[in-house]
Structure formats: C-alpha cells, structure tokens
Design a protein around this motif. Sequence first.
Motif, PDB file in Angstrom:
ATOM      1  N   ALA A  16       0.906  34.133  12.560  1.00 39.22           N
ATOM      2  CA  ALA A  16       1.238  32.845  12.325  1.00 39.22           C
ATOM      3  C   ALA A  16       0.089  32.175  11.725  1.00 39.22           C
ATOM      4  CB  ALA A  16       1.890  32.085  13.418  1.00 39.22           C
ATOM      5  N   LYS A  17      -0.947  32.231  12.476  1.00 38.37           N
ATOM      6  CA  LYS A  17      -2.246  31.338  11.829  1.00 38.37           C
ATOM      7  C   LYS A  17      -2.806  31.973  10.496  1.00 38.37           C
ATOM      8  CE  LYS A  17      -3.739  30.101  16.456  1.00 38.37           C
ATOM      9  NZ  LYS A  17      -4.872  30.496  17.116  1.00 38.37           N
ATOM     10  N   GLU A  18      -2.434  33.343  10.164  1.00 36.33           N
ATOM     11  CA  GLU A  18      -3.238  33.791   9.046  1.00 36.33           C
ATOM     12  C   GLU A  18      -2.103  33.360   7.713  1.00 36.33           C
ATOM     13  OE1 GLU A  18      -3.338  38.055   9.366  1.00 36.33           O
ATOM     14  OE2 GLU A  18      -5.365  37.855  10.353  1.00 36.33           O
ATOM     15  N   ASN A  19      -0.966  33.271   8.120  1.00 39.11           N
ATOM     16  CA  ASN A  19       0.137  32.687   7.135  1.00 39.11           C
ATOM     17  C   ASN A  19       0.479  31.106   7.140  1.00 39.11           C
ATOM     18  OD1 ASN A  19       0.922  35.201   5.654  1.00 39.11           O
ATOM     19  ND2 ASN A  19       0.873  35.715   7.845  1.00 39.11           N
ATOM     20  N   GLY A  20      -0.359  30.603   8.022  1.00 34.55           N
ATOM     21  CA  GLY A  20      -0.044  29.035   8.076  1.00 34.55           C
ATOM     22  C   GLY A  20       1.338  28.581   8.581  1.00 34.55           C
ATOM     23  N   LEU A  21       1.790  29.147   9.362  1.00 39.70           N
ATOM     24  CA  LEU A  21       3.240  29.137   9.796  1.00 39.70           C
ATOM     25  C   LEU A  21       3.203  28.269  11.044  1.00 39.70           C
ATOM     26  CD1 LEU A  21       4.470  32.785   9.536  1.00 39.70           C
ATOM     27  CD2 LEU A  21       4.764  30.733   7.761  1.00 39.70           C
ATOM     28  N   THR A  22       3.443  26.894  10.832  1.00 39.73           N
ATOM     29  CA  THR A  22       2.985  25.982  11.753  1.00 39.73           C
ATOM     30  C   THR A  22       3.934  25.420  12.929  1.00 39.73           C
ATOM     31  OG1 THR A  22       3.315  24.333  10.292  1.00 39.73           O
ATOM     32  CG2 THR A  22       1.036  25.377  10.438  1.00 39.73           C
ATOM     33  N   TRP A  23       5.268  25.916  12.961  1.00 38.65           N
ATOM     34  CA  TRP A  23       6.171  25.462  13.656  1.00 38.65           C
ATOM     35  C   TRP A  23       6.172  26.427  14.934  1.00 38.65           C
ATOM     36  CZ3 TRP A  23       7.017  27.908   9.003  1.00 38.65           C
ATOM     37  CH2 TRP A  23       7.662  29.119   8.905  1.00 38.65           C
ATOM     38  N   PRO A  24       7.020  25.824  16.003  1.00 35.25           N
ATOM     39  CA  PRO A  24       6.932  26.629  17.135  1.00 35.25           C
ATOM     40  C   PRO A  24       7.349  28.212  17.092  1.00 35.25           C
ATOM     41  CG  PRO A  24       7.679  24.687  17.737  1.00 35.25           C
ATOM     42  CD  PRO A  24       7.641  24.686  16.157  1.00 35.25           C
ATOM     43  N   TRP A  25       6.592  29.260  17.871  1.00 29.33           N
ATOM     44  CA  TRP A  25       6.865  30.521  17.759  1.00 29.33           C
ATOM     45  C   TRP A  25       7.191  31.044  19.163  1.00 29.33           C
ATOM     46  CZ3 TRP A  25       4.903  34.427  13.997  1.00 29.33           C
ATOM     47  CH2 TRP A  25       4.929  34.054  12.805  1.00 29.33           C
ATOM     48  N   ILE A  26       8.343  31.345  19.808  1.00 28.28           N
ATOM     49  CA  ILE A  26       8.513  31.731  21.024  1.00 28.28           C
ATOM     50  C   ILE A  26       8.818  33.268  20.935  1.00 28.28           C
ATOM     51  CG2 ILE A  26      10.185  31.376  22.790  1.00 28.28           C
ATOM     52  CD1 ILE A  26      10.954  28.503  21.476  1.00 28.28           C
ATOM     53  N   LEU A  27       8.174  33.656  22.140  1.00 25.93           N
ATOM     54  CA  LEU A  27       8.238  35.271  22.584  1.00 25.93           C
ATOM     55  C   LEU A  27       9.261  35.343  23.384  1.00 25.93           C
ATOM     56  CD1 LEU A  27       7.561  38.280  21.819  1.00 25.93           C
ATOM     57  CD2 LEU A  27       5.534  37.899  23.569  1.00 25.93           C
ATOM     58  N   ASP A  28      10.609  35.802  23.329  1.00 24.33           N
ATOM     59  CA  ASP A  28      11.634  35.892  24.181  1.00 24.33           C
ATOM     60  C   ASP A  28      11.416  37.130  25.091  1.00 24.33           C
ATOM     61  OD1 ASP A  28      13.742  35.257  25.763  1.00 24.33           O
ATOM     62  OD2 ASP A  28      15.119  35.971  24.051  1.00 24.33           O
TER      63      ASP A  28
END
Length: 143
Positions: free
Chosen positions: A79-91
């Motif tokens: 997420a950080k390397e690709n600038g993906l800034t929305w919530p990421w949830i590990l289910d």
Amino acid sequence: AAPNFTAVDVVTNKTISLAQFKGSVVLLNFVNYGCSPSVNKIVSAQLLAIKELTKQREDFVPLSIFCGCCPPDVLRKFAKENGLTWPWILDADSSILRQYVGYLRKYGYPTLIFIDKGQYIREVTGYCNVPTLSVKIDETSQY
C-alpha cells in the motif's frame, strides 16, 4: 442493506466500520493478495484502477478487504509503495467475508460491491477498469 463490520486498517492501525461511512458512496473491494501470482496480477490491476479513480474524483470511499493469506506487513508495504491511501483491512478470521460470501462465490477476486449513501448494496461485479468504475459510482450516487 450492506452488512456492517468493524475492523482495523493494517496501514494506519485505526479501527473503522462500514457504518461510519453512511452518507458516502462506498466501493467495497474484496481482494486476495499473496496467495497466487495469477490472482496477484488482476488484484494489483484492480487496486491501481481504484487509485486512478481516487485521483479523478473524491465522491466515494474505497475500502479494500483482504483474505487472511497475506501477512499484514506485506500489505502495508504494498500500500505504501504504491500510494494506495484508503483503508486496507485484513480479514484474517473471515468474519467480513462470511457476510458477503455469496457475492465472492459468484465473482471471485476481486469482487466489487457498490454501496449507496444509505448503506444499501446497489451493484456487485468483478474486475472493472477506471471508466467502468466511474460509471458505476455515478449510478450508485443516484440513490
């Protein structure tokens, strides 16, 4: 109605719930990363399409839900390397997945669920490119 859930964002460590986004169009993105190179390719393409759409418009909230097979540090780094800034949830315990499992059985990964401002599911689909995502956000916004 879209089933509510509460979970922790693996990037920010903040607790979020679907209910907190009532009043906004939500793009719920079920993805699987790290389990299979062929799945990683389409999942990465979907995430990058969502990223591109977030640059073009600010009238929706993306939430990505990951199955439990990818370690949190790998997701955080991606997420950080690709600038993906929305919530990421590990289910990790599949508690969110179980609420939406019928859709995932139909579409696999990625599964995209478009939720209107009142928290009702308006459309469910598999992979979408940026123009199609934008049209579906427009359609969901009409409710």
